[in-house]
Design an enzyme around this catalytic site. Structure first.
Site, PDB file in Angstrom:
ATOM      1  CB  SER A 157      38.788   0.928  22.317  1.00 37.53           C
ATOM      2  OG  SER A 157      37.729   1.748  21.856  1.00 37.53           O
ATOM      3  CD  GLU A 212      38.115  12.675  18.998  1.00 41.01           C
ATOM      4  OE1 GLU A 212      38.633  13.517  19.742  1.00 41.01           O
ATOM      5  OE2 GLU A 212      37.885  11.499  19.359  1.00 41.01           O
ATOM      6  CG  HIS A 232      42.833  12.923  17.544  1.00 33.39           C
ATOM      7  ND1 HIS A 232      41.481  12.694  17.372  1.00 33.39           N
ATOM      8  CD2 HIS A 232      43.264  12.006  18.450  1.00 33.39           C
ATOM      9  CE1 HIS A 232      41.124  11.679  18.149  1.00 33.39           C
ATOM     10  NE2 HIS A 232      42.182  11.252  18.812  1.00 33.39           N
ATOM     11  N   GLY A 278      37.007   5.414  20.848  1.00 32.01           N
ATOM     12  CA  GLY A 278      35.862   5.681  21.709  1.00 32.01           C
ATOM     13  C   GLY A 278      34.706   4.720  21.502  1.00 32.01           C
ATOM     14  CG  ASN A 333      43.733  12.911  23.140  1.00 29.96           C
ATOM     15  OD1 ASN A 333      43.541  14.035  23.609  1.00 29.96           O
ATOM     16  ND2 ASN A 333      43.266  12.537  21.962  1.00 29.96           N
ATOM     17  CD  GLU A 353      44.578   7.796  18.164  1.00 30.07           C
ATOM     18  OE1 GLU A 353      44.674   7.439  19.339  1.00 30.07           O
ATOM     19  OE2 GLU A 353      44.014   8.861  17.823  1.00 30.07           O
ATOM     20  CE  LYS A 406      39.890  11.259  22.477  1.00 28.85           C
ATOM     21  NZ  LYS A 406      39.100  10.385  21.650  1.00 28.85           N
TER      22      LYS A 406
HETATM   23  P1  PGA Z   1      39.959   6.149  23.015  1.00 28.11           P
HETATM   24  O1  PGA Z   1      40.580   7.419  22.231  1.00 28.11           O
HETATM   25  O2  PGA Z   1      41.094   5.511  23.771  1.00 28.11           O
HETATM   26  O3  PGA Z   1      38.921   6.724  23.922  1.00 28.11           O
HETATM   27  O4  PGA Z   1      39.395   5.237  21.986  1.00 28.11           O
HETATM   28  C1  PGA Z   1      41.844   7.360  21.634  1.00 28.11           C
HETATM   29  C2  PGA Z   1      42.157   8.678  20.962  1.00 28.11           C
HETATM   30  O5  PGA Z   1      41.244   9.319  20.439  1.00 28.11           O
HETATM   31  O6  PGA Z   1      43.310   9.127  20.957  1.00 28.11           O
END
Ligand code: PGA
Length: 297
Positions: free
Chosen positions: A258, A142, A140, A218, A53, A212, A55
């Site tokens: 992560s 976010e 997601h 993150g 992803n 997730e 982003k």
């Molecule tokens: P990350 O993000 O691997 O940077 O923790 C995962 C995601 O948001 O899909």
């Protein structure tokens, strides 16, 4: 593949550890048919998915450079599906440049609206498909947290994506507060049922779930393989309750939060973890290729 049929086959289950690839690693391959003299059964094996992803990172040029650097590094990865999700503006160019390769392209979001129309700033699922996407990430955290996306919206997006012929990667996951208050399972159950109710058996083939935990995204703080496995097994149970045991067996459930080259093998060895949705560590071709080519135990 060496596959040992056993007493479980008639209930469409494969006990962990019985199915092995030629190299001895645990097999989570695509659907296949297995027959025994006594039972004629269709067993659902799960082919792993490693999805990046991206982003809101990378210009068109940077996206193409990363995609082209990735392509040869994962060209022999037949053990899993490889997906990258660039920003909308890069999607078509990246998809064109990856044509004929084993890397698929995904959108990161789509409109709740099925048809084109007066919806400024939105992109319809069929437009993603037209631009070369085969998947779309929906719900997601976010989007849920920064753009107030509700389960009802996630459900409409899933339906729009499926009707456009896309496979949905639907994200679920609890916040740290929710976990600490003992509500993680309730939250995830609500998101699963809210997003996926009312889908037909055929639609379910087009659903991948990504667990997730928000506290792991993150932050560098990954769920332990055991924590992730526990929630993945729960998700499969909830899916079986809401749909069928067969659909639940076939469902791919990805872990996200992560995931890095250093921790992916420990996650992938868990019986109900069928892949990863990766943010930060997917942005560089070398690091994402290491994730795709994780050590299979
Ligand atoms: P990350 O993000 O691997 O940077 O923790 C995962 C995601 O948001 O899909």
């Amino acid at each position: 593949m060496n596959f040992e049929l056993c007493a479980w086959c008639f209930v469409l289950r494969i006990p962990h550890g019985r199915a092995r690839n030629g190299d001895g690693s645990k097999y989570k391959g695509q659907k296949f048919k297995a027959q025994s003299t006594k039972h004629k059964v269709k067993l659902f094996m799960r082919k792993p998915v490693i999805a990046g992803n991206w982003k809101m990172y990378k210009t068109v040029g940077e996206s193409v450079d990363t995609a082209l650097a990735l392509k040869p590094l994962v060209a022999n990865a037949n053990h899993c599906e490889v997906i990258i999700a660039p920003v909308f503006t890069s999607l078509k160019t990246v998809a064109d440049r990856l044509e004929g390769s084993n890397v698929r392209v995904s959108g990161q979001n789509c409109s709740t609206e099925v048809e084109e129309g007066a919806h400024t700033g939105e992109v319809a699922a069929f437009m993603l498909r037209d631009a070369g996407a085969r998947h779309v990430i929906v719900g997601h955290s976010e989007r849920r947290h920064f753009y107030s996306e509700t389960d009802a919206m996630v459900k409409r997006k899933c339906q729009a994506a499926i009707s456009a012929g896309l496979t949905v990667i639907m994200c679920v996951g609890e916040t740290l507060d929710q976990r600490e208050q003992g509500n993680a399972e309730n939250v995830v159950r609500g998101q699963l049922n809210g997003g996926l109710s009312g889908l037909t058996a055929l639609d379910l083939d087009r659903i991948i779930v990504a667990y997730e935990p928000v506290w792991a995204i993150g932050t560098g703080r990954t769920a332990t393989p055991e924590q992730a496995q526990e929630m993945h097994a729960f998700i499969r149970r909830v899916f079986a309750e809401g749909h069928t045991a067969t659909a639940a067996e076939a469902l791919r459930i990805l872990y996200g939060g992560s995931v890095k080259p250093e921790n992916i093998a420990g996650l992938m060895v868990q019986g109900d973890i069928d892949g990863a949705l990766v943010g930060g560590a997917s942005l560089k071709a070398e690091s994402f290729a290491k994730l795709v080519n994780y050590e299979r135990r």
